[in-house]
Design a protein around this motif. Structure first.
Motif: not given
Lengths: 109, 125
Positions: B107-125
Motif C-alpha cells: 500500500i502507499g505512503d500515509d500522506a499525499f504531498d502533491i495534488w493536481g488542480q482537479g477536473t470536474m466530472v458531472t453525471v447528469s441526464s
C-alpha cells in the motif's frame, strides 16, 4: 472501515489566537495520520504527515500530535491566510485504503 | 517544478464512461505510488483509488470497486482513471495526488504531498 471524526465542525477565532483541531479514529491508526488544509477553489495542501512531521515548506506555527486514536492539529498563532477547511486522513493496511475526516472549517471571528 | 495536471473531465449521462488522465512532471513518476481523490460539490474529500509505483498493486474505495480502474504508463509519466457505469453520486472534482515518500510496501505512503488542480466530472441526464 476506520472512521475519522473531526471536531469541532466549525471553529471561529481571531488572527493571533491559538487554534486546536481534533481528529478521533474509530480504532487505532498508529501514527499513520496526515493533516491537510484546503481553501475554496484550491486543491488540498499537505501540512502534517506521520501525525507530527511538518511537510516541506509548512510554517512552524503548524504542529501535529497524537497517536493511536486521538490526534490534534495546533496552529499556534493564526495568520489571516490560515482560515480554511482542515482535513485529517488515515491509511489502513487492511483492508488497504484511506479515509478522510469530514473536515473542520476554521473561520474568522 | 513538481506538477500534476488532470484532464478528461466533463458531463456524461448516467451509465456512461469517462477516462481521466493526470500528467506528471518534475519528479521521478515511476518511483511513487499515485492516488485519485474526489470531492463532491460542497462536500469533503473521498479517496478513490491507489496504484503502486510499478502498477503491481491497485486498491479501490468500496463505492467505486468494479466500476473504476486505475492505471499508469510510466513511460509517459501519466496516471489514468477509467470510470464506467457512472452514477449521479460520482459527480465531483477528481484530483490526482502523489505519495509523499517512495514506499516499497503493498500500500502507499500515509500522506499525499502533491495534488493536481482537479477536473470536474458531472453525471447528469
Amino acid at each position: 472501515e476506520i472512521v475519522l471524526t473531526q471536531s469541532p465542525a466549525t471553529l471561529s477565532l481571531s488572527p493571533g489566537e491559538r487554534a486546536t483541531l481534533s481528529c478521533r479514529a474509530s480504532q487505532s491508526v498508529s501514527s499513520y495520520l496526515a493533516w491537510y488544509q484546503q481553501k475554496p477553489g484550491q486543491a488540498p495542501r499537505l501540512l502534517i504527515y506521520d501525525a507530527s512531521n511538518r511537510a516541506t515548506g509548512i510554517p512552524a506555527r503548524f504542529s501535529g500530535s497524537g497517536s493511536g486514536t486521538d490526534f490534534t492539529l495546533t496552529i499556534s498563532s493564526l495568520e489571516p491566510e490560515d482560515f480554511a477547511v482542515y482535513y485529517c486522513q488515515q491509511r489502513s493496511n487492511w483492508p488497504p485504503g484511506y479515509t478522510f475526516g469530514q473536515g473542520t472549517k476554521l473561520e474568522i471571528k | 517544478q513538481v506538477q500534476l495536471v488532470e484532464s478528461g473531465g466533463g458531463v456524461v449521462q448516467p451509465g456512461g464512461s469517462l477516462r481521466l488522465s493526470c500528467a506528471a512532471s518534475g519528479f521521478t513518476f515511476s518511483s511513487y505510488g499515485m492516488h485519485w481523490v474526489r470531492q463532491a460539490p460542497g462536500k469533503g474529500l473521498e479517496w478513490v483509488a491507489f496504484i503502486r509505483y510499478d502498477g503491481s498493486n491497485k486498491y479501490y474505495a468500496d463505492s467505486v470497486k468494479g466500476r473504476f480502474t486505475i492505471s499508469r504508463d510510466n513511460s509517459k509519466n501519466t496516471l489514468y482513471l477509467q470510470m464506467n457505469s457512472l452514477r449521479a453520486e460520482d459527480t465531483a472534482v477528481y484530483y490526482c495526488a502523489k505519495d509523499n515518500r517512495m514506499v516499497q510496501g503493498v500500500i502507499g505512503d500515509d500522506a499525499f504531498d502533491i495534488w493536481g488542480q482537479g477536473t470536474m466530472v458531472t453525471v447528469s441526464s
